[in-house]
Design a protein around this motif. Structure first.
Motif, PDB file in Angstrom:
ATOM      1  N   PHE A 161      16.913  -1.245  14.318  1.00  0.00           N
ATOM      2  CA  PHE A 161      15.513  -0.918  14.597  1.00  0.00           C
ATOM      3  C   PHE A 161      14.691  -2.161  14.920  1.00  0.00           C
ATOM      4  CE2 PHE A 161      11.217   0.510  12.905  1.00  0.00           C
ATOM      5  CZ  PHE A 161      10.960   1.396  13.951  1.00  0.00           C
ATOM      6  N   LYS A 162      15.093  -3.306  14.324  1.00  0.00           N
ATOM      7  CA  LYS A 162      14.395  -4.595  14.508  1.00  0.00           C
ATOM      8  C   LYS A 162      12.883  -4.470  14.253  1.00  0.00           C
ATOM      9  CE  LYS A 162      17.685  -6.676  17.744  1.00  0.00           C
ATOM     10  NZ  LYS A 162      18.726  -5.636  17.568  1.00  0.00           N
ATOM     11  N   PRO A 163      12.497  -4.150  13.039  1.00  0.00           N
ATOM     12  CA  PRO A 163      11.070  -3.900  12.765  1.00  0.00           C
ATOM     13  C   PRO A 163      10.213  -5.164  12.804  1.00  0.00           C
ATOM     14  CG  PRO A 163      12.300  -3.944  10.719  1.00  0.00           C
ATOM     15  CD  PRO A 163      13.321  -4.023  11.816  1.00  0.00           C
ATOM     16  N   GLY A 164       8.967  -4.978  13.197  1.00  0.00           N
ATOM     17  CA  GLY A 164       8.009  -6.064  13.084  1.00  0.00           C
ATOM     18  C   GLY A 164       7.657  -6.296  11.634  1.00  0.00           C
ATOM     19  N   VAL A 165       7.554  -5.211  10.859  1.00  0.00           N
ATOM     20  CA  VAL A 165       7.227  -5.293   9.438  1.00  0.00           C
ATOM     21  C   VAL A 165       8.270  -4.513   8.638  1.00  0.00           C
ATOM     22  CG1 VAL A 165       5.532  -4.773   7.641  1.00  0.00           C
ATOM     23  CG2 VAL A 165       4.750  -5.466   9.920  1.00  0.00           C
ATOM     24  N   LEU A 166       8.839  -5.168   7.648  1.00  0.00           N
ATOM     25  CA  LEU A 166       9.781  -4.518   6.733  1.00  0.00           C
ATOM     26  C   LEU A 166       9.134  -4.432   5.364  1.00  0.00           C
ATOM     27  CD1 LEU A 166      12.552  -3.405   5.867  1.00  0.00           C
ATOM     28  CD2 LEU A 166      13.294  -5.787   5.513  1.00  0.00           C
ATOM     29  N   TYR A 167       8.789  -3.222   4.966  1.00  0.00           N
ATOM     30  CA  TYR A 167       8.203  -2.982   3.647  1.00  0.00           C
ATOM     31  C   TYR A 167       9.328  -2.690   2.660  1.00  0.00           C
ATOM     32  CZ  TYR A 167       6.304   0.028  -0.044  1.00  0.00           C
ATOM     33  OH  TYR A 167       6.026   0.614  -1.251  1.00  0.00           O
ATOM     34  N   VAL A 168       9.436  -3.525   1.618  1.00  0.00           N
ATOM     35  CA  VAL A 168      10.483  -3.397   0.610  1.00  0.00           C
ATOM     36  C   VAL A 168       9.838  -3.040  -0.723  1.00  0.00           C
ATOM     37  CG1 VAL A 168      12.424  -4.525  -0.536  1.00  0.00           C
ATOM     38  CG2 VAL A 168      11.833  -5.158   1.818  1.00  0.00           C
ATOM     39  N   GLY A 169      10.196  -1.887  -1.274  1.00  0.00           N
ATOM     40  CA  GLY A 169       9.594  -1.437  -2.519  1.00  0.00           C
ATOM     41  C   GLY A 169      10.621  -1.058  -3.560  1.00  0.00           C
ATOM     42  N   PHE A 170      11.208  -2.062  -4.236  1.00  0.00           N
ATOM     43  CA  PHE A 170      12.172  -1.803  -5.314  1.00  0.00           C
ATOM     44  C   PHE A 170      11.573  -2.093  -6.683  1.00  0.00           C
ATOM     45  CE2 PHE A 170      15.526  -3.604  -2.176  1.00  0.00           C
ATOM     46  CZ  PHE A 170      15.443  -2.460  -1.399  1.00  0.00           C
ATOM     47  N   GLY A 171      10.362  -2.637  -6.716  1.00  0.00           N
ATOM     48  CA  GLY A 171       9.794  -3.111  -7.963  1.00  0.00           C
ATOM     49  C   GLY A 171      10.139  -4.576  -8.199  1.00  0.00           C
ATOM     50  N   MET A 172       9.278  -5.250  -8.981  1.00  0.00           N
ATOM     51  CA  MET A 172       9.503  -6.669  -9.304  1.00  0.00           C
ATOM     52  C   MET A 172      10.509  -6.786 -10.454  1.00  0.00           C
ATOM     53  SD  MET A 172       5.537  -7.866  -9.551  1.00  0.00           S
ATOM     54  CE  MET A 172       4.411  -7.826  -8.146  1.00  0.00           C
ATOM     55  N   PRO A 173      11.361  -7.804 -10.442  1.00  0.00           N
ATOM     56  CA  PRO A 173      11.578  -8.807  -9.404  1.00  0.00           C
ATOM     57  C   PRO A 173      12.741  -8.474  -8.477  1.00  0.00           C
ATOM     58  CG  PRO A 173      12.684  -9.513 -11.397  1.00  0.00           C
ATOM     59  CD  PRO A 173      12.091  -8.147 -11.690  1.00  0.00           C
ATOM     60  N   LEU A 174      13.242  -7.221  -8.568  1.00  0.00           N
ATOM     61  CA  LEU A 174      14.418  -6.848  -7.779  1.00  0.00           C
ATOM     62  C   LEU A 174      14.163  -6.973  -6.286  1.00  0.00           C
ATOM     63  CD1 LEU A 174      17.270  -5.694  -7.549  1.00  0.00           C
ATOM     64  CD2 LEU A 174      16.295  -3.389  -7.765  1.00  0.00           C
ATOM     65  N   GLN A 175      12.976  -6.544  -5.819  1.00  0.00           N
ATOM     66  CA  GLN A 175      12.703  -6.592  -4.380  1.00  0.00           C
ATOM     67  C   GLN A 175      12.662  -8.036  -3.865  1.00  0.00           C
ATOM     68  OE1 GLN A 175       9.086  -4.357  -4.498  1.00  0.00           O
ATOM     69  NE2 GLN A 175       7.829  -6.067  -5.210  1.00  0.00           N
ATOM     70  N   GLU A 176      12.093  -8.944  -4.654  1.00  0.00           N
ATOM     71  CA  GLU A 176      12.041 -10.349  -4.238  1.00  0.00           C
ATOM     72  C   GLU A 176      13.434 -10.983  -4.248  1.00  0.00           C
ATOM     73  OE1 GLU A 176       8.005  -9.117  -5.476  1.00  0.00           O
ATOM     74  OE2 GLU A 176       9.956  -8.977  -6.464  1.00  0.00           O
ATOM     75  N   ARG A 177      14.260 -10.604  -5.225  1.00  0.00           N
ATOM     76  CA  ARG A 177      15.626 -11.112  -5.280  1.00  0.00           C
ATOM     77  C   ARG A 177      16.423 -10.630  -4.062  1.00  0.00           C
ATOM     78  NH1 ARG A 177      17.471 -15.393  -7.313  1.00  0.00           N
ATOM     79  NH2 ARG A 177      18.244 -15.562  -5.179  1.00  0.00           N
ATOM     80  N   TRP A 178      16.218  -9.365  -3.700  1.00  0.00           N
ATOM     81  CA  TRP A 178      16.937  -8.801  -2.552  1.00  0.00           C
ATOM     82  C   TRP A 178      16.513  -9.481  -1.248  1.00  0.00           C
ATOM     83  CZ3 TRP A 178      15.813  -6.035   1.937  1.00  0.00           C
ATOM     84  CH2 TRP A 178      16.903  -5.412   2.561  1.00  0.00           C
ATOM     85  N   ILE A 179      15.233  -9.714  -1.097  1.00  0.00           N
ATOM     86  CA  ILE A 179      14.752 -10.407   0.107  1.00  0.00           C
ATOM     87  C   ILE A 179      15.338 -11.816   0.156  1.00  0.00           C
ATOM     88  CG2 ILE A 179      12.713 -11.411   1.226  1.00  0.00           C
ATOM     89  CD1 ILE A 179      11.140  -8.952   0.227  1.00  0.00           C
TER      90      ILE A 179
END
Length: 257
Positions: A161-179
């Motif tokens: 899809f190659k998004p301009g914006v990727l919204y990641v919502g796993f909760g802290m701090p899992l989403q930041e670790r995944w990114i």
């Protein structure tokens, strides 16, 4: 293209920026058009507590391109330390996600939603496209194995899809670790970790009445709704945060004298 510079605020060795909702949305839409990867993070009391305990998490916030405030507690803590901030410098995602969708539609920026239990992302997409019918948007739920073949398949879907914006919502701090672990192999321009935003936006999780959210009391409403799961996060976490803020402030006063 030159990105707007915002005033930086430092609280307990973690930085965030004085930014309004309009400025935030404009920043995201502009960054999504640049040929580079941009991370837009946010801080609330829980995030600051994590930053005090997890060096990699503090580094993630401090290395982010823009960090906005998503908590009245952080505003109050910064004010106690002498920072000049207004309520307009605090924002929470469910209140502006539709404006973000409209801005993405207007500037032809695509959006990929990676969050929630199965069905939540689809429900959010239906709501967003009802008000922004030409928005280019896709999504996937957040309940997948964050490593191995399943993780690779989700990344392939994003990259197709190659998004301009990727919204990641796993909760802290899992989403930041995944990114942190996956950003290099993901073909997206703006990485936007936003926690449980979609759960609130789709009414999957109750936020509380508007007057409570407007005055920074959303945490109290959530605590009453889910006391068994959230008592430690809000009661212990809030007290720990303000203890840290006041201790840090006292130490600075002693060092000045």
């Amino acid at each position: 293209m030159t990105m707007t510079q915002f005033t930086e605020v430092k609280l307990l060795a973690t930085r965030f920026h004085k930014v309004t909702v309009r400025e935030l949305i404009n920043y995201i839409a502009q960054a999504a058009k640049l040929d580079k990867k941009t991370v837009v993070s946010n801080v609330n009391v829980r995030a600051i507590n994590f930053a005090c305990e997890l060096p990699w998490y503090r580094d993630f916030l401090n290395d982010s391109d823009l960090v906005f405030c998503d908590g009245f507690g952080v505003l109050l803590g910064a004010k106690l330390q002498g920072c000049s901030l207004e309520s307009s410098h605090r924002m929470t995602c469910p209140d502006y996600i539709e404006d973000l969708a409209l801005a993405c539609q207007k500037q032809d920026v695509s959006l990929f939603i990676l969050a929630g239990k199965p069905g939540v992302a689809d429900k959010a997409i239906a709501k967003l496209t009802a008000i922004a019918p030409n928005l280019r948007v896709q999504g996937h739920h957040g309940y997948f194995d964050k490593s191995g073949a399943e993780n690779d398949a989700v990344i392939d879907k994003i990259n197709n899809f190659k998004p301009g914006v990727l919204y990641v919502g796993f909760g802290m701090p899992l989403q930041e670790r995944w990114i942190t672990d996956n950003m290099e192999k993901i073909e997206a321009r703006v990485f936007l970790p936003l926690g449980a935003c979609l759960d609130f936006y789709t009414d999957t999780v109750y936020r509380g009445p508007r007057w409570m959210t407007d005055y920074g009391l959303e945490w109290l409403s959530r605590l009453v709704t889910e006391p068994g799961r959230l008592w430690e996060r809000y009661l212990v976490g809030n007290l720990l945060f303000f203890y840290r803020v006041l201790t840090d402030y006292s130490r600075k006063l002693i060092n000045k004298s």
